[in-house]
Design a protein around this motif. Structure first.
Motif, PDB file in Angstrom:
ATOM      1  N   SER A 168      -2.918  -2.696  -4.602  1.00  0.00           N
ATOM      2  CA  SER A 168      -4.239  -1.841  -3.864  1.00  0.00           C
ATOM      3  C   SER A 168      -4.983  -0.909  -4.539  1.00  0.00           C
ATOM      4  CB  SER A 168      -3.371  -0.995  -2.630  1.00  0.00           C
ATOM      5  OG  SER A 168      -2.680  -0.129  -3.131  1.00  0.00           O
TER       6      SER A 168
ATOM      7  N   SER B 255       3.772   5.119   3.509  1.00  0.00           N
ATOM      8  CA  SER B 255       2.914   5.834   2.822  1.00  0.00           C
ATOM      9  C   SER B 255       2.826   7.534   3.463  1.00  0.00           C
ATOM     10  CB  SER B 255       1.483   5.690   2.391  1.00  0.00           C
ATOM     11  OG  SER B 255       0.815   6.389   1.792  1.00  0.00           O
TER      12      SER B 255
ATOM     13  N   VAL C 164      -1.897  -6.536   4.359  1.00  0.00           N
ATOM     14  CA  VAL C 164      -1.611  -5.391   3.784  1.00  0.00           C
ATOM     15  C   VAL C 164      -0.501  -4.728   4.526  1.00  0.00           C
ATOM     16  CG1 VAL C 164      -2.501  -3.080   3.283  1.00  0.00           C
ATOM     17  CG2 VAL C 164      -4.125  -5.004   3.428  1.00  0.00           C
TER      18      VAL C 164
ATOM     19  N   ASP D 224       1.981  -1.397   4.703  1.00  0.00           N
ATOM     20  CA  ASP D 224       2.181   0.108   4.298  1.00  0.00           C
ATOM     21  C   ASP D 224       3.660   0.628   4.115  1.00  0.00           C
ATOM     22  OD1 ASP D 224       2.075   2.791   4.236  1.00  0.00           O
ATOM     23  OD2 ASP D 224       1.744   3.048   6.440  1.00  0.00           O
TER      24      ASP D 224
ATOM     25  N   LEU E 205      -6.150   2.678   6.526  1.00  0.00           N
ATOM     26  CA  LEU E 205      -5.604   1.411   7.066  1.00  0.00           C
ATOM     27  C   LEU E 205      -6.418   0.750   8.398  1.00  0.00           C
ATOM     28  CD1 LEU E 205      -1.805   1.445   6.038  1.00  0.00           C
ATOM     29  CD2 LEU E 205      -3.657   0.632   4.712  1.00  0.00           C
TER      30      LEU E 205
ATOM     31  N   ILE F  69      -8.450   1.681  -2.647  1.00  0.00           N
ATOM     32  CA  ILE F  69      -8.198   0.396  -1.971  1.00  0.00           C
ATOM     33  C   ILE F  69      -9.369  -0.336  -1.279  1.00  0.00           C
ATOM     34  CG2 ILE F  69      -7.588   1.412   0.323  1.00  0.00           C
ATOM     35  CD1 ILE F  69      -5.673  -0.575   1.046  1.00  0.00           C
TER      36      ILE F  69
ATOM     37  N   THR G 172      -3.393   8.162   5.695  1.00  0.00           N
ATOM     38  CA  THR G 172      -2.923   6.776   5.808  1.00  0.00           C
ATOM     39  C   THR G 172      -3.243   6.017   7.036  1.00  0.00           C
ATOM     40  OG1 THR G 172      -1.196   7.235   4.265  1.00  0.00           O
ATOM     41  CG2 THR G 172      -0.968   5.231   5.429  1.00  0.00           C
TER      42      THR G 172
ATOM     43  N   TYR H 163       1.001  -1.235  -0.026  1.00  0.00           N
ATOM     44  CA  TYR H 163      -0.099  -0.155  -0.041  1.00  0.00           C
ATOM     45  C   TYR H 163       0.870   1.196   0.095  1.00  0.00           C
ATOM     46  CZ  TYR H 163      -3.080   3.611   1.430  1.00  0.00           C
ATOM     47  OH  TYR H 163      -4.000   4.835   1.468  1.00  0.00           O
TER      48      TYR H 163
END
Length: 253
Positions: A92, A41, A36, A38, A50, A17, A46, A10
């Motif tokens: 994503s 980001s 997932v 990250d 998430l 997403i 974000t 992501y």
């Protein structure tokens, strides 16, 4: 343990997403985990995005890379944490048809294929398809040197047979590099001849920059295949370029 581990990197993809995660939740095959990752980001939304993603289903895990390393290294974190026998991948902003996992696993188990991909549809930002990408029935290490038209979200690997491998430390063409590593140890990557997912093309994305794509190909040839710089550029210019980039440009035109 889940039968399938689905790996999703992501990075600034809040716009897409939720639609992508929904297509995973809607799979007719239910024995999965979605990991997932990250990739640091920077978008301010974000953490909230998430958090909501994790709350969509109890089979979803959210991890975070210690530093930004690109999609390949983010996927490696997911591969390392994966508990399932089968590894699958989704980005994503892409989309699977509901029977994607069910059909592909059945194809692999009925034929004892440990390494497969599927056809897919090129689509615009609204997921409206305009072209079906069809791969050869079987691909080998030798045949894939000239190019890779396999989208990562169509690949599935039986780690009980082939084990876990990790993507090379490349910002681009890292998935292709991983397929080449697997093809060193198995005869074929076998194609399931049906479009089971959509590749969303976003203007201005990394994959839309053809010069960056060529440099990525050269880097993969050098790092994964061990070519010297001159040979890597020669193969890219006279084999990869006409077979892949120029062909795609003509298709779009």
């Amino acid at each position: 343990m889940p039968k399938v581990s689905i790996i999703m990197p992501y990075y600034n993809a809040a716009e897409y997403i939720f639609e992508t995660v929904e297509c995973v939740i809607n799979q007719t095959f239910k024995d999965w985990e979605l990991i997932v990752i990250d990739d640091c980001s920077p978008a301010p939304e974000t953490a909230e995005v998430l958090r909501k993603v994790k709350g969509m289903d109890e089979r979803i895990k959210v991890l975070r890379a210690e530093q930004n390393g690109g999609a390949g290294l983010a996927r490696n974190i997911g591969i390392r944490e994966a508990q399932g026998r089968y590894l699958a991948f989704i980005d994503s902003d892409d989309w699977w048809y509901p029977t994607k996992l069910e059909e592909q696993i059945k194809f692999m188990e009925e034929n004892n294929y440990p390494f497969t991909c599927t056809w897919y549809e090129d689509a615009n930002e609204r997921l409206e398809p305009y072209y079906t990408m069809k791969q050869d029935e079987k691909q080998t290490f030798k045949s894939m040197i000239s190019g890779c038209n396999i989208g990562t979200p169509g690949v599935m690997i039986d780690t009980k047979v082939l084990g876990k491998k990790y993507m090379p430390a490349l910002r681009r063409a890292e998935d292709w590099g991983l397929w080449m590593m697997y093809l060193r140890e198995t005869d074929y990557l076998v194609t399931y001849p049906k479009a089971l997912w959509k590749y969303r093309h976003i203007p201005g994305s990394e994959t839309s920059n053809k010069w960056k794509q060529m440099k990525a190909v050269v880097a993969m040839y050098q790092q994964v295949l061990g070519m010297n710089p001159l040979k890597a550029w020669m193969v890219c210019t006279f084999i990869f370029l006409p077979k892949n980039i120029l062909k795609k440009l003509k298709k779009v035109a």
